[in-house]
Design an enzyme around this catalytic site. Structure first.
Site, PDB file in Angstrom:
ATOM      1  N   LYS A 120       0.798  -1.235   0.000  1.00  0.00           N
ATOM      2  CA  LYS A 120       0.000   0.000   0.000  1.00  0.00           C
ATOM      3  C   LYS A 120       0.832   1.287   0.000  1.00  0.00           C
ATOM      4  O   LYS A 120       0.499   2.247   0.688  1.00  0.00           O
ATOM      5  CB  LYS A 120      -0.951   0.005   1.205  1.00  0.00           C
ATOM      6  CG  LYS A 120      -1.971  -1.117   1.166  1.00  0.00           C
ATOM      7  CD  LYS A 120      -2.845  -1.162   2.385  1.00  0.00           C
ATOM      8  CE  LYS A 120      -2.117  -1.697   3.593  1.00  0.00           C
ATOM      9  NZ  LYS A 120      -2.985  -2.126   4.687  1.00  0.00           N
ATOM     10  N   ASP A 143      -5.160  -6.125  10.654  1.00  0.00           N
ATOM     11  CA  ASP A 143      -6.476  -5.463  10.763  1.00  0.00           C
ATOM     12  C   ASP A 143      -7.646  -6.433  10.538  1.00  0.00           C
ATOM     13  O   ASP A 143      -8.717  -6.274  11.121  1.00  0.00           O
ATOM     14  CB  ASP A 143      -6.586  -4.242   9.828  1.00  0.00           C
ATOM     15  CG  ASP A 143      -6.189  -4.506   8.397  1.00  0.00           C
ATOM     16  OD1 ASP A 143      -5.752  -5.628   8.098  1.00  0.00           O
ATOM     17  OD2 ASP A 143      -6.321  -3.587   7.554  1.00  0.00           O
TER      18      ASP A 143
HETATM   19  C1  BGC Z   1      -1.908  -6.007   3.671  1.00  0.00           C
HETATM   20  C2  BGC Z   1      -2.754  -6.776   4.683  1.00  0.00           C
HETATM   21  C3  BGC Z   1      -3.905  -5.925   5.163  1.00  0.00           C
HETATM   22  C4  BGC Z   1      -4.701  -5.399   3.982  1.00  0.00           C
HETATM   23  C5  BGC Z   1      -5.870  -4.525   4.394  1.00  0.00           C
HETATM   24  C6  BGC Z   1      -2.805  -5.431   2.576  1.00  0.00           C
HETATM   25  O1  BGC Z   1      -2.025  -4.597   1.737  1.00  0.00           O
HETATM   26  O2  BGC Z   1      -0.965  -6.864   3.078  1.00  0.00           O
HETATM   27  O3  BGC Z   1      -1.955  -7.184   5.769  1.00  0.00           O
HETATM   28  O4  BGC Z   1      -4.728  -6.708   5.977  1.00  0.00           O
HETATM   29  O5  BGC Z   1      -3.839  -4.634   3.145  1.00  0.00           O
HETATM   30  O6  BGC Z   1      -5.471  -3.415   5.115  1.00  0.00           O
END
Ligand code: BGC
Length: 468
Positions: A177, A212
Protein backbone atom coordinates in the site's frame (compact mmCIF):
# COMPACT_ATOMS: atom_id res chain seq x y z
CA UNK A 1 -25.66 -1.99 -27.15
CA UNK A 2 -25.05 -5.58 -28.27
CA UNK A 3 -25.78 -8.10 -25.46
CA UNK A 4 -22.31 -9.55 -25.05
CA UNK A 5 -21.63 -9.14 -21.36
CA UNK A 6 -22.43 -11.18 -18.30
CA UNK A 7 -25.95 -10.45 -17.08
CA UNK A 8 -24.98 -8.16 -14.23
CA UNK A 9 -23.29 -5.56 -16.39
CA UNK A 10 -26.13 -5.57 -18.95
CA UNK A 11 -28.61 -4.79 -16.18
CA UNK A 12 -26.56 -1.92 -14.87
CA UNK A 13 -25.37 0.06 -17.85
CA UNK A 14 -27.21 2.98 -19.31
CA UNK A 15 -27.43 3.85 -22.95
CA UNK A 16 -24.49 5.90 -24.26
CA UNK A 17 -26.12 8.68 -26.27
CA UNK A 18 -24.62 9.64 -29.59
CA UNK A 19 -21.66 7.26 -29.37
CA UNK A 20 -20.01 6.23 -32.62
CA UNK A 21 -19.61 2.58 -33.56
CA UNK A 22 -15.88 2.88 -32.89
CA UNK A 23 -16.56 4.15 -29.36
CA UNK A 24 -19.15 1.45 -28.65
CA UNK A 25 -16.99 -1.34 -29.92
CA UNK A 26 -13.94 -0.11 -27.96
CA UNK A 27 -15.99 0.02 -24.75
CA UNK A 28 -17.52 -3.39 -25.38
CA UNK A 29 -14.07 -4.84 -26.01
CA UNK A 30 -12.80 -3.49 -22.70
CA UNK A 31 -15.92 -4.62 -20.84
CA UNK A 32 -15.39 -8.14 -22.19
CA UNK A 33 -11.82 -8.22 -20.90
CA UNK A 34 -13.03 -7.23 -17.43
CA UNK A 35 -16.05 -9.52 -17.43
CA UNK A 36 -16.06 -12.40 -14.94
CA UNK A 37 -18.68 -15.04 -15.57
CA UNK A 38 -19.82 -17.26 -12.72
CA UNK A 39 -17.92 -20.17 -14.31
CA UNK A 40 -14.71 -18.13 -14.20
CA UNK A 41 -15.40 -17.17 -10.59
CA UNK A 42 -15.72 -20.89 -9.76
CA UNK A 43 -12.38 -21.66 -11.45
CA UNK A 44 -10.69 -18.90 -9.45
CA UNK A 45 -12.24 -20.19 -6.21
CA UNK A 46 -10.98 -23.72 -6.85
CA UNK A 47 -7.48 -22.44 -7.54
CA UNK A 48 -7.54 -20.25 -4.44
CA UNK A 49 -8.68 -23.13 -2.19
CA UNK A 50 -5.60 -25.01 -3.31
CA UNK A 51 -3.40 -21.98 -2.59
CA UNK A 52 -4.87 -21.83 0.92
CA UNK A 53 -3.97 -25.49 1.51
CA UNK A 54 -0.40 -24.86 0.34
CA UNK A 55 -0.10 -21.85 2.66
CA UNK A 56 -1.28 -23.91 5.65
CA UNK A 57 1.36 -26.50 4.92
CA UNK A 58 4.51 -24.40 4.42
CA UNK A 59 5.75 -20.90 5.19
CA UNK A 60 6.82 -18.59 2.36
CA UNK A 61 3.93 -19.52 0.07
CA UNK A 62 2.26 -16.96 -2.17
CA UNK A 63 -0.93 -16.92 -0.10
CA UNK A 64 0.85 -16.74 3.25
CA UNK A 65 -1.91 -18.09 5.60
CA UNK A 66 -0.26 -16.55 8.63
CA UNK A 67 -1.05 -18.02 12.08
CA UNK A 68 -2.10 -15.14 14.35
CA UNK A 69 -1.58 -17.01 17.64
CA UNK A 70 -5.00 -15.74 18.68
CA UNK A 71 -6.72 -18.90 19.83
CA UNK A 72 -9.49 -17.53 21.99
CA UNK A 73 -12.65 -15.81 20.87
CA UNK A 74 -14.23 -13.03 22.89
CA UNK A 75 -17.43 -13.94 24.66
CA UNK A 76 -18.71 -10.36 24.98
CA UNK A 77 -18.33 -10.63 28.78
CA UNK A 78 -14.76 -9.30 28.95
CA UNK A 79 -14.04 -6.20 31.03
CA UNK A 80 -10.94 -3.97 31.31
CA UNK A 81 -9.13 -1.00 29.75
CA UNK A 82 -6.52 -1.34 27.02
CA UNK A 83 -4.71 0.89 24.50
CA UNK A 84 -4.70 0.15 20.80
CA UNK A 85 -2.67 1.38 17.87
CA UNK A 86 -3.85 0.99 14.33
CA UNK A 87 -1.40 1.48 11.47
CA UNK A 88 -2.27 0.46 7.97
CA UNK A 89 -3.14 3.18 5.49
CA UNK A 90 -3.40 6.92 5.46
CA UNK A 91 -3.72 7.42 9.22
CA UNK A 92 -2.40 6.16 12.53
CA UNK A 93 -5.14 5.72 15.11
CA UNK A 94 -4.38 5.73 18.80
CA UNK A 95 -7.23 4.53 21.01
CA UNK A 96 -8.16 3.62 24.55
CA UNK A 97 -10.93 1.05 24.90
CA UNK A 98 -12.84 0.19 28.03
CA UNK A 99 -14.77 -3.07 27.83
CA UNK A 100 -17.73 -3.13 30.16
CA UNK A 101 -19.10 -6.61 29.38
CA UNK A 102 -22.34 -7.45 27.49
CA UNK A 103 -20.63 -6.38 24.26
CA UNK A 104 -20.37 -2.76 25.49
CA UNK A 105 -17.22 -0.81 24.65
CA UNK A 106 -16.34 2.81 25.44
CA UNK A 107 -13.57 4.45 23.48
CA UNK A 108 -11.39 7.51 23.18
CA UNK A 109 -9.47 7.81 19.96
CA UNK A 110 -7.51 10.19 17.82
CA UNK A 111 -6.20 9.98 14.25
CA UNK A 112 -2.77 11.22 13.19
CA UNK A 113 -2.02 11.63 9.49
CA UNK A 114 0.93 9.70 8.07
CA UNK A 115 2.85 11.84 5.60
CA UNK A 116 4.41 10.65 2.35
CA UNK A 117 7.84 11.28 3.95
CA UNK A 118 6.96 8.99 6.88
CA UNK A 119 5.67 6.30 4.51
CA UNK A 120 8.89 6.30 2.53
CA UNK A 121 11.53 7.28 5.14
CA UNK A 122 13.31 4.95 7.57
CA UNK A 123 11.60 2.42 9.84
CA UNK A 124 13.09 4.10 12.91
CA UNK A 125 11.60 7.47 11.93
CA UNK A 126 8.18 5.89 11.43
CA UNK A 127 8.22 4.10 14.80
CA UNK A 128 9.53 7.22 16.60
CA UNK A 129 6.63 9.16 15.11
CA UNK A 130 4.21 6.48 16.37
CA UNK A 131 5.68 6.66 19.89
CA UNK A 132 5.32 10.46 19.80
CA UNK A 133 1.64 10.13 18.86
CA UNK A 134 0.99 7.68 21.72
CA UNK A 135 2.66 10.09 24.13
CA UNK A 136 0.56 13.02 22.85
CA UNK A 137 -2.60 10.94 23.00
CA UNK A 138 -2.01 9.88 26.59
CA UNK A 139 -1.19 13.46 27.61
CA UNK A 140 -4.29 14.83 25.93
CA UNK A 141 -6.94 12.17 26.47
CA UNK A 142 -6.00 10.07 29.49
CA UNK A 143 -6.70 11.67 32.84
CA UNK A 144 -3.76 12.00 35.23
CA UNK A 145 -1.35 10.55 32.69
CA UNK A 146 1.59 12.56 34.03
CA UNK A 147 1.04 11.30 37.61
CA UNK A 148 0.07 7.84 36.54
CA UNK A 149 2.47 5.10 37.44
CA UNK A 150 0.62 2.34 35.69
CA UNK A 151 1.98 0.53 32.65
CA UNK A 152 -0.57 0.51 29.84
CA UNK A 153 -1.17 -2.73 27.98
CA UNK A 154 -1.41 -2.19 24.27
CA UNK A 155 -2.61 -4.09 21.21
CA UNK A 156 -0.99 -3.19 17.90
CA UNK A 157 -2.90 -3.52 14.64
CA UNK A 158 -0.30 -3.59 11.90
CA UNK A 159 -1.97 -4.09 8.54
CA UNK A 160 0.87 -5.49 6.50
CA UNK A 161 2.08 -9.04 5.88
CA UNK A 162 3.94 -10.20 8.98
CA UNK A 163 5.28 -13.67 9.73
CA UNK A 164 4.06 -14.11 13.28
CA UNK A 165 5.82 -16.40 15.73
CA UNK A 166 3.88 -15.47 18.88
CA UNK A 167 0.99 -13.20 19.81
CA UNK A 168 3.52 -10.38 20.45
CA UNK A 169 6.22 -11.20 17.88
CA UNK A 170 6.29 -10.94 14.11
CA UNK A 171 8.67 -10.00 11.31
CA UNK A 172 7.52 -7.79 8.47
CA UNK A 173 7.57 -9.81 5.24
CA UNK A 174 7.16 -6.82 2.93
CA UNK A 175 5.51 -3.44 2.89
CA UNK A 176 2.35 -2.92 0.82
CA UNK A 177 0.00 0.00 0.00
CA UNK A 178 2.74 2.51 -0.88
CA UNK A 179 4.84 2.10 2.30
CA UNK A 180 8.55 1.50 1.61
CA UNK A 181 10.28 2.36 4.95
CA UNK A 182 13.90 1.23 4.92
CA UNK A 183 15.49 -1.01 7.58
CA UNK A 184 12.28 -2.65 8.63
CA UNK A 185 11.54 -5.60 6.33
CA UNK A 186 12.52 -8.91 7.98
CA UNK A 187 12.56 -7.21 11.38
CA UNK A 188 10.27 -7.71 14.37
CA UNK A 189 7.74 -4.87 14.30
CA UNK A 190 6.75 -5.29 17.96
CA UNK A 191 10.40 -4.98 18.95
CA UNK A 192 10.78 -1.83 16.83
CA UNK A 193 7.65 -0.29 18.34
CA UNK A 194 8.61 -1.24 21.91
CA UNK A 195 12.10 0.24 21.44
CA UNK A 196 10.58 3.50 20.15
CA UNK A 197 8.16 3.65 23.11
CA UNK A 198 11.05 3.02 25.51
CA UNK A 199 13.21 5.69 23.84
CA UNK A 200 10.41 8.18 24.39
CA UNK A 201 9.69 6.92 27.93
CA UNK A 202 6.07 6.00 27.17
CA UNK A 203 4.85 3.57 29.87
CA UNK A 204 3.23 1.05 27.52
CA UNK A 205 3.94 -2.55 26.77
CA UNK A 206 2.90 -4.09 23.46
CA UNK A 207 1.14 -7.32 24.43
CA UNK A 208 -0.45 -8.28 21.12
CA UNK A 209 0.20 -7.80 17.43
CA UNK A 210 -2.70 -8.32 15.05
CA UNK A 211 -3.48 -7.76 11.42
CA UNK A 212 -6.48 -5.46 10.76
CA UNK A 213 -8.51 -8.42 9.48
CA UNK A 214 -7.82 -10.31 12.70
CA UNK A 215 -8.84 -7.22 14.69
CA UNK A 216 -12.02 -6.86 12.65
CA UNK A 217 -12.87 -10.52 13.19
CA UNK A 218 -12.28 -10.26 16.95
CA UNK A 219 -14.27 -7.06 17.38
CA UNK A 220 -17.17 -8.39 15.37
CA UNK A 221 -17.13 -11.61 17.43
CA UNK A 222 -17.46 -9.50 20.58
CA UNK A 223 -20.86 -8.40 19.21
CA UNK A 224 -21.85 -11.51 17.26
CA UNK A 225 -20.29 -14.79 18.47
CA UNK A 226 -21.27 -16.50 15.18
CA UNK A 227 -18.66 -14.41 13.37
CA UNK A 228 -16.23 -16.62 11.51
CA UNK A 229 -14.60 -14.31 8.98
CA UNK A 230 -13.22 -10.74 9.16
CA UNK A 231 -12.48 -8.83 5.97
CA UNK A 232 -11.05 -5.50 4.82
CA UNK A 233 -12.05 -3.95 1.49
CA UNK A 234 -10.34 -0.57 1.77
CA UNK A 235 -6.99 0.86 0.67
CA UNK A 236 -5.89 -2.77 0.59
CA UNK A 237 -7.77 -6.06 0.89
CA UNK A 238 -7.40 -9.17 3.01
CA UNK A 239 -9.32 -11.65 5.17
CA UNK A 240 -8.99 -13.67 8.39
CA UNK A 241 -10.95 -16.66 9.72
CA UNK A 242 -10.97 -19.30 12.46
CA UNK A 243 -9.03 -22.41 11.36
CA UNK A 244 -8.80 -25.81 13.07
CA UNK A 245 -5.33 -25.88 14.58
CA UNK A 246 -4.89 -29.47 13.42
CA UNK A 247 -5.03 -28.19 9.81
CA UNK A 248 -2.18 -25.67 10.29
CA UNK A 249 0.49 -28.21 9.38
CA UNK A 250 3.35 -25.70 9.36
CA UNK A 251 3.01 -24.84 13.08
CA UNK A 252 6.01 -26.19 14.95
CA UNK A 253 4.62 -26.17 18.44
CA UNK A 254 0.93 -26.87 18.38
CA UNK A 255 -0.73 -25.13 21.36
CA UNK A 256 -3.86 -27.29 21.53
CA UNK A 257 -4.53 -29.29 18.40
CA UNK A 258 -8.21 -29.60 19.15
CA UNK A 259 -8.83 -25.84 19.20
CA UNK A 260 -9.02 -23.08 16.63
CA UNK A 261 -6.66 -20.27 15.70
CA UNK A 262 -7.28 -17.18 13.60
CA UNK A 263 -5.43 -17.28 10.28
CA UNK A 264 -4.52 -14.07 8.48
CA UNK A 265 -4.92 -15.19 4.87
CA UNK A 266 -3.04 -12.31 3.14
CA UNK A 267 -5.11 -12.82 0.02
CA UNK A 268 -3.88 -9.55 -1.52
CA UNK A 269 -0.91 -11.53 -2.83
CA UNK A 270 -3.11 -14.14 -4.53
CA UNK A 271 -2.18 -14.91 -8.16
CA UNK A 272 0.96 -12.79 -8.11
CA UNK A 273 2.25 -15.20 -10.76
CA UNK A 274 -0.73 -14.12 -12.95
CA UNK A 275 -1.94 -17.63 -13.72
CA UNK A 276 -5.67 -17.71 -13.08
CA UNK A 277 -7.28 -14.25 -12.92
CA UNK A 278 -7.79 -12.72 -16.38
CA UNK A 279 -5.38 -9.79 -16.45
CA UNK A 280 -5.66 -6.85 -18.85
CA UNK A 281 -3.02 -4.54 -20.31
CA UNK A 282 -4.36 -1.84 -17.95
CA UNK A 283 -3.55 -3.99 -14.91
CA UNK A 284 -0.12 -4.84 -16.28
CA UNK A 285 0.69 -1.18 -16.81
CA UNK A 286 -0.32 -0.39 -13.22
CA UNK A 287 1.72 -3.29 -11.87
CA UNK A 288 4.82 -2.41 -13.88
CA UNK A 289 4.76 1.21 -12.74
CA UNK A 290 4.01 0.40 -9.08
CA UNK A 291 6.62 0.39 -6.29
CA UNK A 292 6.04 -3.36 -5.80
CA UNK A 293 5.79 -4.96 -9.28
CA UNK A 294 4.69 -8.62 -9.44
CA UNK A 295 3.26 -8.49 -5.91
CA UNK A 296 -0.23 -8.01 -4.51
CA UNK A 297 -1.81 -8.70 -7.91
CA UNK A 298 -5.24 -9.60 -6.50
CA UNK A 299 -5.18 -6.49 -4.29
CA UNK A 300 -4.22 -4.35 -7.29
CA UNK A 301 -7.44 -5.35 -9.09
CA UNK A 302 -9.69 -4.81 -6.09
CA UNK A 303 -8.67 -2.26 -3.55
CA UNK A 304 -9.26 1.45 -3.16
CA UNK A 305 -5.61 2.31 -3.62
CA UNK A 306 -5.65 1.08 -7.22
CA UNK A 307 -9.11 1.21 -8.82
CA UNK A 308 -8.80 4.85 -9.88
CA UNK A 309 -5.46 4.14 -11.51
CA UNK A 310 -6.87 1.23 -13.55
CA UNK A 311 -9.73 3.49 -14.69
CA UNK A 312 -7.22 6.24 -15.56
CA UNK A 313 -5.22 3.79 -17.69
CA UNK A 314 -8.36 2.90 -19.63
CA UNK A 315 -9.37 6.55 -20.05
CA UNK A 316 -5.91 7.47 -21.38
CA UNK A 317 -6.06 4.54 -23.79
CA UNK A 318 -9.40 5.80 -25.15
CA UNK A 319 -8.01 9.34 -25.42
CA UNK A 320 -5.00 8.06 -27.35
CA UNK A 321 -7.36 6.35 -29.77
CA UNK A 322 -9.24 9.68 -30.12
CA UNK A 323 -12.37 8.05 -28.77
CA UNK A 324 -12.67 10.34 -25.74
CA UNK A 325 -12.40 14.11 -25.09
CA UNK A 326 -11.66 14.56 -28.79
CA UNK A 327 -8.22 13.08 -28.16
CA UNK A 328 -7.16 15.64 -25.50
CA UNK A 329 -5.99 14.80 -22.01
CA UNK A 330 -4.83 17.27 -19.33
CA UNK A 331 -1.64 17.65 -17.30
CA UNK A 332 -3.57 16.53 -14.23
CA UNK A 333 -5.05 13.44 -15.81
CA UNK A 334 -1.63 12.50 -17.16
CA UNK A 335 -0.24 12.30 -13.63
CA UNK A 336 -0.14 8.80 -12.09
CA UNK A 337 -2.87 8.15 -9.50
CA UNK A 338 -4.55 11.52 -10.22
CA UNK A 339 -7.87 9.82 -11.02
CA UNK A 340 -8.71 8.91 -7.44
CA UNK A 341 -10.99 6.04 -6.51
CA UNK A 342 -13.09 8.66 -4.72
CA UNK A 343 -13.79 10.27 -8.13
CA UNK A 344 -15.06 6.91 -9.32
CA UNK A 345 -17.44 6.87 -6.35
CA UNK A 346 -18.79 10.30 -7.31
CA UNK A 347 -19.17 9.28 -10.95
CA UNK A 348 -20.84 5.93 -10.21
CA UNK A 349 -23.27 7.72 -7.89
CA UNK A 350 -24.06 10.43 -10.45
CA UNK A 351 -27.71 9.86 -11.38
CA UNK A 352 -28.35 13.16 -13.15
CA UNK A 353 -29.38 12.94 -16.79
CA UNK A 354 -26.53 15.21 -17.89
CA UNK A 355 -23.98 13.70 -15.48
CA UNK A 356 -23.21 17.02 -13.79
CA UNK A 357 -21.05 15.65 -10.98
CA UNK A 358 -19.03 13.71 -13.53
CA UNK A 359 -18.55 16.93 -15.48
CA UNK A 360 -17.27 18.64 -12.32
CA UNK A 361 -14.75 15.88 -11.62
CA UNK A 362 -13.46 15.89 -15.20
CA UNK A 363 -13.50 19.59 -15.95
CA UNK A 364 -12.86 21.14 -12.52
CA UNK A 365 -10.78 18.60 -10.61
CA UNK A 366 -8.88 17.17 -13.58
CA UNK A 367 -8.97 20.21 -15.86
CA UNK A 368 -10.11 18.47 -19.05
CA UNK A 369 -10.93 21.53 -21.25
CA UNK A 370 -14.42 20.35 -22.21
CA UNK A 371 -16.47 17.17 -22.20
CA UNK A 372 -19.57 16.05 -24.08
CA UNK A 373 -22.36 14.01 -22.54
CA UNK A 374 -21.14 11.02 -24.57
CA UNK A 375 -17.64 11.47 -23.07
CA UNK A 376 -19.08 11.52 -19.56
CA UNK A 377 -21.23 8.47 -20.20
CA UNK A 378 -18.18 6.61 -21.48
CA UNK A 379 -16.18 7.59 -18.37
CA UNK A 380 -19.07 6.42 -16.18
CA UNK A 381 -19.12 3.12 -18.05
CA UNK A 382 -15.36 2.74 -17.50
CA UNK A 383 -15.88 3.24 -13.75
CA UNK A 384 -18.71 0.68 -13.75
CA UNK A 385 -16.55 -1.87 -15.55
CA UNK A 386 -13.63 -1.47 -13.11
CA UNK A 387 -15.86 -1.29 -10.00
CA UNK A 388 -17.91 -4.30 -11.05
CA UNK A 389 -14.87 -6.49 -11.65
CA UNK A 390 -13.46 -5.49 -8.25
CA UNK A 391 -16.65 -6.55 -6.46
CA UNK A 392 -17.04 -9.81 -8.41
CA UNK A 393 -13.42 -10.73 -7.87
CA UNK A 394 -13.82 -9.95 -4.17
CA UNK A 395 -16.47 -12.64 -3.95
CA UNK A 396 -13.97 -15.37 -4.89
CA UNK A 397 -11.68 -15.40 -1.86
CA UNK A 398 -14.60 -14.90 0.53
CA UNK A 399 -16.49 -17.79 -1.08
CA UNK A 400 -13.33 -19.91 -0.99
CA UNK A 401 -12.90 -19.38 2.75
CA UNK A 402 -16.58 -20.26 3.34
CA UNK A 403 -16.20 -23.42 1.24
CA UNK A 404 -12.85 -24.34 2.85
CA UNK A 405 -14.41 -24.13 6.32
CA UNK A 406 -17.62 -25.91 5.28
CA UNK A 407 -19.72 -23.37 7.14
CA UNK A 408 -22.32 -22.30 4.63
CA UNK A 409 -25.00 -24.81 5.64
CA UNK A 410 -24.77 -24.03 9.34
CA UNK A 411 -24.87 -20.28 8.87
CA UNK A 412 -22.00 -17.85 9.21
CA UNK A 413 -21.48 -14.18 10.05
CA UNK A 414 -18.90 -12.10 8.20
CA UNK A 415 -17.69 -8.73 9.52
CA UNK A 416 -16.37 -6.37 6.85
CA UNK A 417 -14.62 -3.03 7.21
CA UNK A 418 -13.06 -0.62 4.72
CA UNK A 419 -14.03 2.41 2.70
CA UNK A 420 -14.65 0.47 -0.48
CA UNK A 421 -17.22 -1.74 1.21
CA UNK A 422 -18.74 1.10 3.19
CA UNK A 423 -18.75 3.93 0.68
CA UNK A 424 -18.17 2.81 -2.90
CA UNK A 425 -21.53 2.81 -4.71
CA UNK A 426 -22.92 -0.68 -5.45
CA UNK A 427 -19.79 -2.48 -4.18
CA UNK A 428 -21.59 -4.43 -1.47
CA UNK A 429 -24.65 -5.12 -3.68
CA UNK A 430 -22.46 -6.39 -6.52
CA UNK A 431 -20.48 -8.54 -4.11
CA UNK A 432 -23.67 -10.04 -2.71
CA UNK A 433 -25.04 -10.66 -6.21
CA UNK A 434 -21.91 -12.60 -7.12
CA UNK A 435 -22.10 -14.62 -3.89
CA UNK A 436 -25.75 -15.43 -4.58
CA UNK A 437 -24.82 -16.62 -8.08
CA UNK A 438 -22.24 -18.89 -6.44
CA UNK A 439 -24.19 -20.20 -3.43
CA UNK A 440 -27.81 -19.95 -4.59
CA UNK A 441 -30.32 -19.92 -1.72
CA UNK A 442 -27.63 -21.12 0.71
CA UNK A 443 -26.42 -17.56 0.61
CA UNK A 444 -29.38 -16.69 2.87
CA UNK A 445 -27.40 -18.31 5.70
CA UNK A 446 -24.45 -15.97 5.21
CA UNK A 447 -24.84 -12.77 7.22
CA UNK A 448 -22.63 -9.97 5.97
CA UNK A 449 -22.35 -6.80 8.08
CA UNK A 450 -20.29 -3.67 8.24
CA UNK A 451 -17.77 -3.84 11.09
CA UNK A 452 -16.73 -0.19 11.16
CA UNK A 453 -13.37 0.64 12.79
CA UNK A 454 -13.22 -2.86 14.20
CA UNK A 455 -9.50 -3.31 13.85
CA UNK A 456 -8.60 -1.00 16.76
CA UNK A 457 -11.06 -2.61 19.19
CA UNK A 458 -9.84 -5.98 17.98
CA UNK A 459 -6.25 -5.13 18.87
CA UNK A 460 -7.34 -4.16 22.40
CA UNK A 461 -9.32 -7.41 22.67
CA UNK A 462 -6.29 -9.39 21.50
CA UNK A 463 -4.20 -7.63 24.18
CA UNK A 464 -6.84 -8.66 26.71
CA UNK A 465 -7.00 -12.28 25.49
CA UNK A 466 -3.18 -12.40 25.57
CA UNK A 467 -3.00 -11.29 29.19
CA UNK A 468 -5.90 -13.37 30.52
C1 BGC B 1 -1.91 -6.01 3.67
C2 BGC B 1 -2.75 -6.78 4.68
C3 BGC B 1 -3.91 -5.93 5.16
C4 BGC B 1 -4.70 -5.40 3.98
C5 BGC B 1 -5.87 -4.52 4.39
C6 BGC B 1 -2.81 -5.43 2.58
O1 BGC B 1 -2.03 -4.60 1.74
O2 BGC B 1 -0.96 -6.86 3.08
O3 BGC B 1 -1.96 -7.18 5.77
O4 BGC B 1 -4.73 -6.71 5.98
O5 BGC B 1 -3.84 -4.63 3.14
O6 BGC B 1 -5.47 -3.41 5.11
Amino acid sequence: MPPILSSIIRDEVEHIEGASNAQLSAIDGIAKEFDLTVEKLREIIKYFCNEMDKGLEKTGMNVAMIPSFVTGAPTGKEVGTFLALDLGGTNLRVCEFTFEGEGVVKSKQHKYRITEAQRTGSGRQLFDFIADCVDKFLAEFVTDYSENTKIFKMGFTFSFPVEQTAINKGTLIKWTKGFTCSDSENKDVVFMLQEALNRKGVPAVVSALVNDTVGTLLSHSYKDPKTFIGIIYGTGTNGAYYENISKIKKLNKIPDASGKMIINVEWGAFDSEKKIIPITMFDNKLDRESNNPHSQIFEKMISGMYLGEIARNIILHLIDRRLLFDGYSSKDLNRNYSFETEYMSVIEADGSHTLDDTKKVLEESLNIPSTTLTDRQIVKRVCQIVGLRAARLSSTTLAAVIIHCGVVECGVSVGIDGTLFELYPHFSARLETALRELFGTNFDKVKISLARDGSGVGAALAAMLATE
